[in-house]
Motif scaffolding. Structure first.
Motif, short mmCIF file in Angstrom:
data_model
loop_
_atom_site.label_atom_id
_atom_site.label_comp_id
_atom_site.label_asym_id
_atom_site.label_seq_id
_atom_site.Cartn_x
_atom_site.Cartn_y
_atom_site.Cartn_z
N VAL A 2 49.25 -25.93 -9.07
CA VAL A 2 50.47 -26.50 -9.66
C VAL A 2 51.66 -25.60 -9.35
N GLN A 22 57.37 -32.97 -6.93
CA GLN A 22 57.51 -32.81 -8.38
C GLN A 22 59.01 -32.92 -8.70
N VAL A 42 46.34 -34.38 -12.06
CA VAL A 42 46.83 -33.03 -12.36
C VAL A 42 45.95 -32.43 -13.44
N VAL A 99 46.90 -29.55 -8.64
CA VAL A 99 47.29 -30.92 -8.32
C VAL A 99 46.28 -31.41 -7.29
#
Ligand code: FES
Length: 141
Positions: free
Chosen positions: A53, A73, A133, A138
């Motif tokens: 992430v 993102q 997630v 991810v």
């Protein structure tokens, strides 16, 4: 003398042809299998993978060349993933901003949430990937 050799040669040739035919059949089967997996009208195989992430910046994204995937993102905790292959002429997209995924070849731009083209010559959206997630990763496929 030559007549005695001919039958034995035919025998050898026949056996060779049979063996050769067997090999040819095996090769043809192997070739058919390879062709079915590699190209043609078969559905695109979707590579899967994951990135930490922390590697996907908020208001940006990351391109994973090894799996031809771009992960975005746009806002904190909001992740999307698409094929990184531009729908114009197949270049890999190279950069992600808060709003756009950008192809360097002819400047096509795609929406970071939908993958739809918003500028440039790209005729259609980037192919979406499924995103999951976890606390630290991810995952996409
Ligand atoms: Fe991407 Fe042309 S290949 S814009």
């Amino acid at each position: 003398m030559s007549e005695r050799r001919d039958p034995s040669r035919r025998g050898v040739i026949t056996r060779s042809a049979a063996v050769g035919g067997g090999i040819a059949s095996a090769v043809m089967l192997a070739a058919c299998g390879a062709t079915d997996d590699a190209v043609g009208d078969a559905p695109e195989s979707v590579p899967s993978g994951s990135v930490p992430v922390a590697d996907v910046p908020v208001g940006g994204g990351v391109v994973v060349d090894a799996t031809e995937t771009v992960i975005t993102q746009p806002n904190a905790g909001e992740f999307f993933a698409f094929s990184s292959i531009c729908t114009h002429q197949g270049c890999s997209v190279s950069r992600v901003t808060a709003d756009h995924i950008i192809c360097p070849c002819h400047s096509s731009q795609y929406d970071t949430r939908t993958g739809e083209p918003v500028a440039g010559p790209a005729p259609r959206a980037l192919t979406p990937r499924t995103v999951t997630v976890t606390e630290t990763e991810v995952e996409y496929s």
